[in-house]
Every structure is written in C-alpha cells, then in structure tokens.
Design a protein around this motif. Structure first.
Motif, PDB file in Angstrom:
ATOM      1  N   LEU A 218      10.829   4.473  -3.635  1.00  0.00           N
ATOM      2  CA  LEU A 218       9.490   5.052  -3.707  1.00  0.00           C
ATOM      3  C   LEU A 218       9.492   6.256  -4.627  1.00  0.00           C
ATOM      4  O   LEU A 218      10.309   7.167  -4.446  1.00  0.00           O
ATOM      5  CB  LEU A 218       9.033   5.500  -2.316  1.00  0.00           C
ATOM      6  CG  LEU A 218       8.949   4.420  -1.241  1.00  0.00           C
ATOM      7  CD1 LEU A 218       9.592   4.882   0.036  1.00  0.00           C
ATOM      8  CD2 LEU A 218       7.495   4.075  -0.978  1.00  0.00           C
TER       9      LEU A 218
ATOM     10  N   LEU B 269       0.814  -1.224   0.000  1.00  0.00           N
ATOM     11  CA  LEU B 269       0.000   0.000   0.000  1.00  0.00           C
ATOM     12  C   LEU B 269       0.841   1.264   0.000  1.00  0.00           C
ATOM     13  O   LEU B 269       0.319   2.360  -0.188  1.00  0.00           O
ATOM     14  CB  LEU B 269      -0.946   0.005   1.210  1.00  0.00           C
ATOM     15  CG  LEU B 269      -1.976  -1.116   1.255  1.00  0.00           C
ATOM     16  CD1 LEU B 269      -2.789  -1.050   2.546  1.00  0.00           C
ATOM     17  CD2 LEU B 269      -2.906  -1.051   0.040  1.00  0.00           C
ATOM     18  N   GLY B 270       2.124   1.121   0.265  1.00  0.00           N
ATOM     19  CA  GLY B 270       2.993   2.287   0.276  1.00  0.00           C
ATOM     20  C   GLY B 270       2.732   3.181   1.474  1.00  0.00           C
ATOM     21  O   GLY B 270       2.222   2.742   2.505  1.00  0.00           O
TER      22      GLY B 270
ATOM     23  N   PHE C  81       2.676   9.241  -2.848  1.00  0.00           N
ATOM     24  CA  PHE C  81       3.691   8.200  -3.031  1.00  0.00           C
ATOM     25  C   PHE C  81       3.140   7.015  -3.802  1.00  0.00           C
ATOM     26  O   PHE C  81       1.967   6.650  -3.676  1.00  0.00           O
ATOM     27  CB  PHE C  81       4.190   7.689  -1.678  1.00  0.00           C
ATOM     28  CG  PHE C  81       5.106   8.632  -0.959  1.00  0.00           C
ATOM     29  CD1 PHE C  81       4.605   9.592  -0.105  1.00  0.00           C
ATOM     30  CD2 PHE C  81       6.479   8.557  -1.138  1.00  0.00           C
ATOM     31  CE1 PHE C  81       5.447  10.468   0.560  1.00  0.00           C
ATOM     32  CE2 PHE C  81       7.334   9.413  -0.484  1.00  0.00           C
ATOM     33  CZ  PHE C  81       6.816  10.375   0.369  1.00  0.00           C
ATOM     34  N   GLY C  82       4.025   6.393  -4.582  1.00  0.00           N
ATOM     35  CA  GLY C  82       3.730   5.085  -5.129  1.00  0.00           C
ATOM     36  C   GLY C  82       3.900   4.038  -4.037  1.00  0.00           C
ATOM     37  O   GLY C  82       4.294   4.328  -2.913  1.00  0.00           O
ATOM     38  N   GLN C  83       3.614   2.777  -4.401  1.00  0.00           N
ATOM     39  CA  GLN C  83       3.638   1.706  -3.404  1.00  0.00           C
ATOM     40  C   GLN C  83       5.050   1.319  -2.999  1.00  0.00           C
ATOM     41  O   GLN C  83       5.255   0.684  -1.964  1.00  0.00           O
ATOM     42  CB  GLN C  83       2.920   0.460  -3.942  1.00  0.00           C
ATOM     43  CG  GLN C  83       1.440   0.660  -4.222  1.00  0.00           C
ATOM     44  CD  GLN C  83       1.180   1.016  -5.671  1.00  0.00           C
ATOM     45  OE1 GLN C  83       1.876   1.847  -6.257  1.00  0.00           O
ATOM     46  NE2 GLN C  83       0.165   0.397  -6.244  1.00  0.00           N
TER      47      GLN C  83
ATOM     48  N   TYR D 117      12.515   8.474  -3.548  1.00  0.00           N
ATOM     49  CA  TYR D 117      13.021   8.262  -2.202  1.00  0.00           C
ATOM     50  C   TYR D 117      13.561   6.843  -2.114  1.00  0.00           C
ATOM     51  O   TYR D 117      13.040   5.916  -2.735  1.00  0.00           O
ATOM     52  CB  TYR D 117      11.916   8.444  -1.159  1.00  0.00           C
ATOM     53  CG  TYR D 117      11.603   9.883  -0.825  1.00  0.00           C
ATOM     54  CD1 TYR D 117      10.847  10.680  -1.675  1.00  0.00           C
ATOM     55  CD2 TYR D 117      12.082  10.445   0.351  1.00  0.00           C
ATOM     56  CE1 TYR D 117      10.575  12.001  -1.368  1.00  0.00           C
ATOM     57  CE2 TYR D 117      11.804  11.769   0.682  1.00  0.00           C
ATOM     58  CZ  TYR D 117      11.045  12.533  -0.179  1.00  0.00           C
ATOM     59  OH  TYR D 117      10.773  13.840   0.140  1.00  0.00           O
TER      60      TYR D 117
END
Lengths: 114, 110
Positions: free
Chosen positions: B88, A41-42, B100-102, B36
């Motif tokens: 990320l 899910l990040g 943010f992406g996963q 990141y």
C-alpha cells in the motif's frame, strides 16, 4: 516492541445488533484511527482521535461512532449493524511528536454481518 | 478522483525478478510518502517512507518519489516468495491523516 491489539480477530453479528470493536495501544500515542478495508477500495478512514475524549470524522463515518475515554483505548461502535458493514476493520495509532508519518496497525477484526 | 491511486493488480512474478510498484497522487501539497506491506490476515506495517522527492534505499527495496509527475514507486530487487503480500502506498496530508492507495497484491512464485 510496539503493540496495537484488537479485541477480536473474527466476529459474526446479526443485522441490527450493536457491535463494539475495541483497540488498545501500549505506546502512549496521542493519535488513534479506525479504518475499514475492502477489496478494491483500500483503507478508508472512519474516525480518528487526537486526544482523550476528542474525535474527528474521517471519510466514511456514517453508521459508526467512537469512544476514547482513555489514551490507550479507542472503541468503534456500530449502532445497528448492517450487511454493508461486513468488512475488515483496522485500528492504528501514531504520535505527532515522533515519526508522525508512521502509523502502527493492529491485526484487524474481520466482521461478518448476517 | 481518489487522491492516491494504485493499480490493485494482482501482480505475479518469478522469484528473483525485479518488481516495480507504482502510485500516482493528485495533491501537490503532499510531502511525505510511505509504503506499507500487509501480509495475509495481518495489519499493514511500515516498509519505507520518503520526504519530498528523491530515492531512498533499504536493502533490496528502493522507494522513489517524482514530485514533478506526482509519481511514487517501490522497487524490489531479487524478489523472494516471502515478499508476497499486498503493498500500500500512502501520503500524509499534513493533518496527521494518511491517504492510502488501493493496494497492489504481489505474488512471487518460487
């Protein structure tokens, strides 16, 4: 050297307990953020604050509240912890005046709710 | 649909390989794009950022943004075991918040 510290690295609590997660930054940043991070899910934003005594809901505020009484400190409160709040909690800070795109993160708190 | 999508992997490569990490985003208003890096049991740290389209290079790392296809990439040349981490991608929605992406978990094997 910039620094964001979080009060605990690991925390184990029981269902129904009130939980306080503390975050302190020493960069005089205006913005502070609380995220939770779960596999697949990040990072998801819980709450953020642009100034002392100000708070804004993020994407998943349900079950959480926050407090910002001083510029350097941002607290996340779980009013009544539940097992689905077991997660990694990350605090971050940034400045809208300098490198707005850069958020500095703390080391995280791994919370287990039993 | 998430505003920023990223394949979570995991991705495993041999040392010295070129690594390509990718994200897509849906909001054409996004202008700032970041990568990141997060080592195990640590908080994320900013690796690179770009503004609008184009490439940015920093040592073995290259960040690339293609706004026409809403595609964000990070390339790592001569990958090292110390590059093993979760990467990320993120974008600034111009409201001070990052989306943010996963995250993609990368493992570089010696």
């Amino acid at each position: 050297d910039v620094k964001v510290t979080q009060s605990s690295r690991y925390l184990v609590k029981r269902t129904g307990e009130k939980v306080f997660l503390e975050c302190v930054q020493d960069m005089d940043h205006e913005n502070m953020f609380w995220y939770r991070q779960d596999p697949g899910l990040g990072l998801r934003l819980i709450y953020f604050s642009y100034d002392v005594k100000m708070k804004e809901k993020g994407d998943i505020p349900e079950g959480y509240s926050v407090s910002r009484e001083k510029k350097e400190r941002f607290s996340l409160i779980l009013e009544s912890a539940s097992t689905n709040q077991t997660s990694m909690y990350l605090c971050a800070s940034s400045s809208p005046h300098r490198s707005r795109e850069t958020q500095y993160f703390g080391p995280g708190t791994r919370l287990l709710v039993l | 649909q998430k505003e920023v999508e990223q394949d979570p992997g995991p991705l495993s490569v041999p040392e010295g390989a070129i690594v390509s990490l990718n994200c897509t985003y849906s909001n054409s208003a996004f202008q700032y794009f970041m990568w990141y890096r997060q080592y195990s049991r640590k908080g994320p740290e900013l690796l690179m950022y770009t503004y609008s389209s184009g490439n940015k290079e920093d040592g073995r790392f290259t960040a690339q943004v293609d706004k026409s296809s809403k595609y964000i990439s990070l390339f790592i040349r001569d990958s090292q075991p110390s590059d093993s981490a979760t990467y990320l991608c993120a974008s600034d929605n111009q409201g001070g918040k990052l989306i943010f992406g996963q995250g993609t978990e990368l493992s570089v094997k010696p």
